[in-house]
Design a protein around this motif. Sequence first.
Motif, mmCIF file in Angstrom:
data_model
loop_
_atom_site.group_PDB
_atom_site.id
_atom_site.type_symbol
_atom_site.label_atom_id
_atom_site.label_comp_id
_atom_site.label_asym_id
_atom_site.label_seq_id
_atom_site.Cartn_x
_atom_site.Cartn_y
_atom_site.Cartn_z
ATOM 1 N N MET A 1 40.518 56.521 43.529
ATOM 2 C CA MET A 1 39.990 55.226 43.899
ATOM 3 C C MET A 1 38.624 55.058 43.233
ATOM 4 O O MET A 1 37.848 55.994 43.154
ATOM 5 C CB MET A 1 39.866 55.153 45.426
ATOM 6 C CG MET A 1 39.305 53.860 45.915
ATOM 7 S SD MET A 1 39.394 53.629 47.709
ATOM 8 C CE MET A 1 38.348 54.919 48.317
ATOM 9 N N HIS A 2 38.378 53.841 42.757
ATOM 10 C CA HIS A 2 37.079 53.502 42.189
ATOM 11 C C HIS A 2 36.747 52.053 42.555
ATOM 12 O O HIS A 2 37.539 51.391 43.215
ATOM 13 C CB HIS A 2 37.051 53.740 40.675
ATOM 14 C CG HIS A 2 38.073 52.955 39.924
ATOM 15 N ND1 HIS A 2 39.377 53.363 39.764
ATOM 16 C CD2 HIS A 2 37.979 51.758 39.296
ATOM 17 C CE1 HIS A 2 40.046 52.466 39.059
ATOM 18 N NE2 HIS A 2 39.227 51.473 38.769
ATOM 19 N N HIS A 3 35.573 51.590 42.105
ATOM 20 C CA HIS A 3 35.082 50.280 42.528
ATOM 21 C C HIS A 3 34.552 49.518 41.324
ATOM 22 O O HIS A 3 33.915 50.093 40.440
ATOM 23 C CB HIS A 3 33.959 50.444 43.555
ATOM 24 C CG HIS A 3 34.281 51.428 44.632
ATOM 25 N ND1 HIS A 3 35.041 51.106 45.720
ATOM 26 C CD2 HIS A 3 33.967 52.727 44.764
ATOM 27 C CE1 HIS A 3 35.176 52.171 46.481
ATOM 28 N NE2 HIS A 3 34.528 53.167 45.927
ATOM 29 N N HIS A 4 34.793 48.201 41.317
ATOM 30 C CA HIS A 4 34.286 47.316 40.267
ATOM 31 C C HIS A 4 33.335 46.301 40.899
ATOM 32 O O HIS A 4 33.627 45.755 41.951
ATOM 33 C CB HIS A 4 35.423 46.550 39.582
ATOM 34 C CG HIS A 4 36.421 47.440 38.923
ATOM 35 N ND1 HIS A 4 36.133 48.215 37.826
ATOM 36 C CD2 HIS A 4 37.726 47.675 39.205
ATOM 37 C CE1 HIS A 4 37.206 48.891 37.461
ATOM 38 N NE2 HIS A 4 38.196 48.579 38.297
ATOM 39 N N ALA A 59 39.770 40.417 46.534
ATOM 40 C CA ALA A 59 40.609 41.301 45.714
ATOM 41 C C ALA A 59 41.070 40.635 44.425
ATOM 42 O O ALA A 59 41.311 41.312 43.414
ATOM 43 C CB ALA A 59 41.821 41.777 46.513
ATOM 44 N N TYR A 60 41.171 39.313 44.411
ATOM 45 C CA TYR A 60 41.650 38.622 43.208
ATOM 46 C C TYR A 60 40.681 38.698 42.035
ATOM 47 O O TYR A 60 41.026 38.292 40.925
ATOM 48 C CB TYR A 60 42.020 37.171 43.516
ATOM 49 C CG TYR A 60 43.398 37.061 44.110
ATOM 50 C CD1 TYR A 60 44.535 37.286 43.335
ATOM 51 C CD2 TYR A 60 43.567 36.750 45.449
ATOM 52 C CE1 TYR A 60 45.804 37.211 43.885
ATOM 53 C CE2 TYR A 60 44.828 36.663 46.003
ATOM 54 C CZ TYR A 60 45.945 36.896 45.210
ATOM 55 O OH TYR A 60 47.198 36.819 45.761
ATOM 56 N N TRP A 61 39.476 39.234 42.238
ATOM 57 C CA TRP A 61 38.614 39.508 41.084
ATOM 58 C C TRP A 61 39.344 40.421 40.099
ATOM 59 O O TRP A 61 39.107 40.363 38.890
ATOM 60 C CB TRP A 61 37.319 40.193 41.540
ATOM 61 C CG TRP A 61 36.187 39.298 41.889
ATOM 62 C CD1 TRP A 61 35.597 39.170 43.107
ATOM 63 C CD2 TRP A 61 35.464 38.419 41.013
ATOM 64 N NE1 TRP A 61 34.562 38.265 43.039
ATOM 65 C CE2 TRP A 61 34.458 37.801 41.758
ATOM 66 C CE3 TRP A 61 35.576 38.097 39.650
ATOM 67 C CZ2 TRP A 61 33.557 36.881 41.217
ATOM 68 C CZ3 TRP A 61 34.685 37.182 39.114
ATOM 69 C CH2 TRP A 61 33.699 36.582 39.885
ATOM 70 N N GLY A 119 37.705 52.048 51.708
ATOM 71 C CA GLY A 119 38.701 51.400 50.861
ATOM 72 C C GLY A 119 38.687 49.889 50.935
ATOM 73 O O GLY A 119 39.506 49.229 50.294
ATOM 74 N N ALA A 120 37.771 49.315 51.707
ATOM 75 C CA ALA A 120 37.686 47.861 51.823
ATOM 76 C C ALA A 120 36.825 47.282 50.693
ATOM 77 O O ALA A 120 36.062 47.998 50.048
ATOM 78 C CB ALA A 120 37.082 47.479 53.171
ATOM 79 N N THR A 140 37.486 47.405 45.556
ATOM 80 C CA THR A 140 38.092 48.728 45.461
ATOM 81 C C THR A 140 39.367 48.611 44.639
ATOM 82 O O THR A 140 40.140 47.674 44.792
ATOM 83 C CB THR A 140 38.382 49.269 46.865
ATOM 84 O OG1 THR A 140 37.154 49.317 47.583
ATOM 85 C CG2 THR A 140 38.992 50.648 46.810
ATOM 86 N N CYS A 141 39.551 49.581 43.770
ATOM 87 C CA CYS A 141 40.663 49.503 42.826
ATOM 88 C C CYS A 141 41.471 50.800 42.831
ATOM 89 O O CYS A 141 40.920 51.878 43.044
ATOM 90 C CB CYS A 141 40.075 49.233 41.433
ATOM 91 S SG CYS A 141 41.280 48.769 40.197
#
Length: 155
Positions: A1-4, A59-61, A119-120, A140-141
């Motif tokens: 898991m990672h984040h943008h 999330a649609y980003w 994870g949110a 979160t991706c």
Amino acid sequence: MHHHGYLWTGPKDRFDQEALRRPPHPAPPPGGSRPELIQRYREVAAEFPTSDLPPVETAYWLIKPHSLVRGTWEEAEEAASWLGERLTDYASRFASERDRDIMRLAPLVNAAAEQLHSGADVSYGFYLERPSYLHLAVVTCTPNRSLPTLPCPLG
């Protein structure tokens, strides 16, 4: 898991164009629909995935152009730190004097770290000097908890 991380600033009236901030309905209007309805559906279907406008659902980003990603982090704390830095950068421009108090930002950053660790997604918005708006988000991706079928912009 990672984040943008994502950042958008712009005119409040543009941000308020909610139809362009929502994904099009999965099914187009039925045959025989009013021409203006069909045309509007086509506009939204074409513009939503490519527009820099923040989506209503964070999330649609992930389906927006990769060029809109402002940072990618493996650790939730690093992503939250980026949020804190951006909030500090813009704090002096917040429309609300109460929001300009940078002491109020630490709890937001701490809450963001907790949410991201679970994870949110995190999304913050602030009115800037009129009539502008600041939108910050960390998504979160791989996978995204709310929409796990969305692809990662790095993939």
